[in-house]
Design a protein around this motif. Structure first.
Motif, PDB file in Angstrom:
ATOM      1  N   UNK A  93       9.794 -11.657  -4.126  1.00 47.89           N
ATOM      2  CA  UNK A  93       9.335 -10.294  -3.956  1.00 47.89           C
ATOM      3  C   UNK A  93       8.128 -10.258  -3.010  1.00 47.89           C
ATOM      4  N   UNK A  94       7.232 -11.243  -3.162  1.00 48.41           N
ATOM      5  CA  UNK A  94       6.052 -11.276  -2.303  1.00 48.41           C
ATOM      6  C   UNK A  94       6.438 -11.537  -0.856  1.00 48.41           C
ATOM      7  N   UNK A  95       7.479 -12.361  -0.655  1.00 50.15           N
ATOM      8  CA  UNK A  95       7.904 -12.651   0.716  1.00 50.15           C
ATOM      9  C   UNK A  95       8.417 -11.389   1.396  1.00 50.15           C
ATOM     10  N   UNK A  96       9.106 -10.542   0.666  1.00 54.02           N
ATOM     11  CA  UNK A  96       9.625  -9.294   1.230  1.00 54.02           C
ATOM     12  C   UNK A  96       8.453  -8.397   1.618  1.00 54.02           C
ATOM     13  N   UNK A  97       7.479  -8.300   0.722  1.00 51.01           N
ATOM     14  CA  UNK A  97       6.316  -7.441   0.985  1.00 51.01           C
ATOM     15  C   UNK A  97       5.529  -7.963   2.182  1.00 51.01           C
ATOM     16  N   UNK A  98       5.332  -9.272   2.243  1.00 45.63           N
ATOM     17  CA  UNK A  98       4.578  -9.879   3.343  1.00 45.63           C
ATOM     18  C   UNK A  98       5.324  -9.697   4.658  1.00 45.63           C
ATOM     19  N   UNK A  99       6.641  -9.865   4.653  1.00 47.84           N
ATOM     20  CA  UNK A  99       7.392  -9.724   5.907  1.00 47.84           C
ATOM     21  C   UNK A  99       7.359  -8.268   6.384  1.00 47.84           C
ATOM     22  N   UNK A 100       7.401  -7.296   5.467  1.00 48.96           N
ATOM     23  CA  UNK A 100       7.307  -5.895   5.865  1.00 48.96           C
ATOM     24  C   UNK A 100       5.919  -5.587   6.430  1.00 48.96           C
ATOM     25  N   UNK A 101       4.895  -6.148   5.809  1.00 50.95           N
ATOM     26  CA  UNK A 101       3.537  -5.899   6.281  1.00 50.95           C
ATOM     27  C   UNK A 101       3.334  -6.521   7.655  1.00 50.95           C
ATOM     28  N   UNK A 102       3.824  -7.728   7.860  1.00 53.58           N
ATOM     29  CA  UNK A 102       3.671  -8.373   9.169  1.00 53.58           C
ATOM     30  C   UNK A 102       4.444  -7.624  10.245  1.00 53.58           C
ATOM     31  N   UNK A 103       5.627  -7.127   9.897  1.00 57.16           N
ATOM     32  CA  UNK A 103       6.428  -6.379  10.872  1.00 57.16           C
ATOM     33  C   UNK A 103       5.700  -5.093  11.267  1.00 57.16           C
ATOM     34  N   UNK A 104       5.062  -4.472  10.291  1.00 59.74           N
ATOM     35  CA  UNK A 104       4.323  -3.247  10.601  1.00 59.74           C
ATOM     36  C   UNK A 104       3.110  -3.555  11.470  1.00 59.74           C
ATOM     37  N   UNK A 105       2.444  -4.659  11.224  1.00 62.39           N
ATOM     38  CA  UNK A 105       1.271  -5.023  12.009  1.00 62.39           C
ATOM     39  C   UNK A 105       1.635  -5.521  13.399  1.00 62.39           C
ATOM     40  N   UNK A 106       2.814  -6.097  13.554  1.00 61.36           N
ATOM     41  CA  UNK A 106       3.210  -6.638  14.850  1.00 61.36           C
ATOM     42  C   UNK A 106       3.666  -5.564  15.825  1.00 61.36           C
ATOM     43  N   UNK A 107       3.968  -4.363  15.349  1.00 66.27           N
ATOM     44  CA  UNK A 107       4.407  -3.305  16.245  1.00 66.27           C
ATOM     45  C   UNK A 107       3.266  -2.906  17.158  1.00 66.27           C
ATOM     46  N   UNK A 108       3.577  -2.741  18.453  1.00 69.87           N
ATOM     47  CA  UNK A 108       2.502  -2.342  19.370  1.00 69.87           C
ATOM     48  C   UNK A 108       2.081  -0.895  19.079  1.00 69.87           C
ATOM     49  N   UNK A 109       0.798  -0.682  19.143  1.00 66.73           N
ATOM     50  CA  UNK A 109       0.298   0.672  18.896  1.00 66.73           C
ATOM     51  C   UNK A 109       0.365   1.466  20.198  1.00 66.73           C
ATOM     52  N   UNK A 110       0.711   2.724  20.121  1.00 66.73           N
ATOM     53  CA  UNK A 110       0.780   3.525  21.346  1.00 66.73           C
ATOM     54  C   UNK A 110      -0.626   3.740  21.914  1.00 66.73           C
ATOM     55  N   UNK A 111      -0.668   3.912  23.217  1.00 66.90           N
ATOM     56  CA  UNK A 111      -1.954   4.123  23.881  1.00 66.90           C
ATOM     57  C   UNK A 111      -2.546   5.451  23.423  1.00 66.90           C
ATOM     58  N   UNK A 112      -3.866   5.516  23.303  1.00 70.48           N
ATOM     59  CA  UNK A 112      -4.469   6.779  22.875  1.00 70.48           C
ATOM     60  C   UNK A 112      -4.232   7.874  23.911  1.00 70.48           C
ATOM     61  N   UNK A 113      -3.993   9.048  23.428  1.00 74.48           N
ATOM     62  CA  UNK A 113      -3.722  10.180  24.306  1.00 74.48           C
ATOM     63  C   UNK A 113      -5.061  10.763  24.761  1.00 74.48           C
ATOM     64  N   UNK A 114      -5.183  10.912  26.068  1.00 73.85           N
ATOM     65  CA  UNK A 114      -6.422  11.475  26.589  1.00 73.85           C
ATOM     66  C   UNK A 114      -6.356  12.984  26.472  1.00 73.85           C
ATOM     67  N   UNK A 115      -7.443  13.558  26.020  1.00 70.04           N
ATOM     68  CA  UNK A 115      -7.495  15.011  25.886  1.00 70.04           C
ATOM     69  C   UNK A 115      -7.681  15.639  27.250  1.00 70.04           C
ATOM     70  N   UNK A 116      -7.058  16.771  27.434  1.00 73.70           N
ATOM     71  CA  UNK A 116      -7.182  17.492  28.697  1.00 73.70           C
ATOM     72  C   UNK A 116      -8.515  18.221  28.691  1.00 73.70           C
ATOM     73  N   UNK A 117      -9.274  18.026  29.725  1.00 71.81           N
ATOM     74  CA  UNK A 117     -10.576  18.686  29.808  1.00 71.81           C
ATOM     75  C   UNK A 117     -10.399  20.129  30.251  1.00 71.81           C
ATOM     76  N   UNK A 118     -11.163  20.992  29.631  1.00 69.56           N
ATOM     77  CA  UNK A 118     -11.130  22.393  30.011  1.00 69.56           C
ATOM     78  C   UNK A 118     -12.005  22.568  31.247  1.00 69.56           C
TER      79      UNK A 118
END
Length: 67
Positions: A1-26
């Motif tokens: 059970x722990x291996x399943x939880x650890x593999x899901x957590x690692x898969x979530x952490x390994x996903x690349x995070x999207x670049x932050x969206x720059x706000x449009x200046x007024x």
């Protein structure tokens, strides 16, 4: 059970995070100086002292012990 939880957590952490969206200046709005109206001086008569009511004394509160 722990291996399943650890593999899901690692898969979530390994996903690349999207670049932050720059706000449009007024666009900067230039402030137009506002002309202040001329000061109006009101002439009022001072309130007579007789019309003011004197402060009322605070009534005394009595507390009784429960019987």
């Amino acid at each position: 059970m722990q291996k399943v939880w650890i593999s899901k957590a690692r898969a979530a952490l390994d996903q690349p995070t999207p670049a932050p969206v720059k706000a449009v200046r007024k666009p900067k709005v230039e402030e137009v100086p506002v002309e202040e109206p001329e000061a109006v001086i009101e002439l009022r008569e001072p309130e007579p002292q007789e019309l003011k009511q004197p402060h009322k004394a605070i009534p005394t509160m009595l507390f009784q012990e429960p019987s």
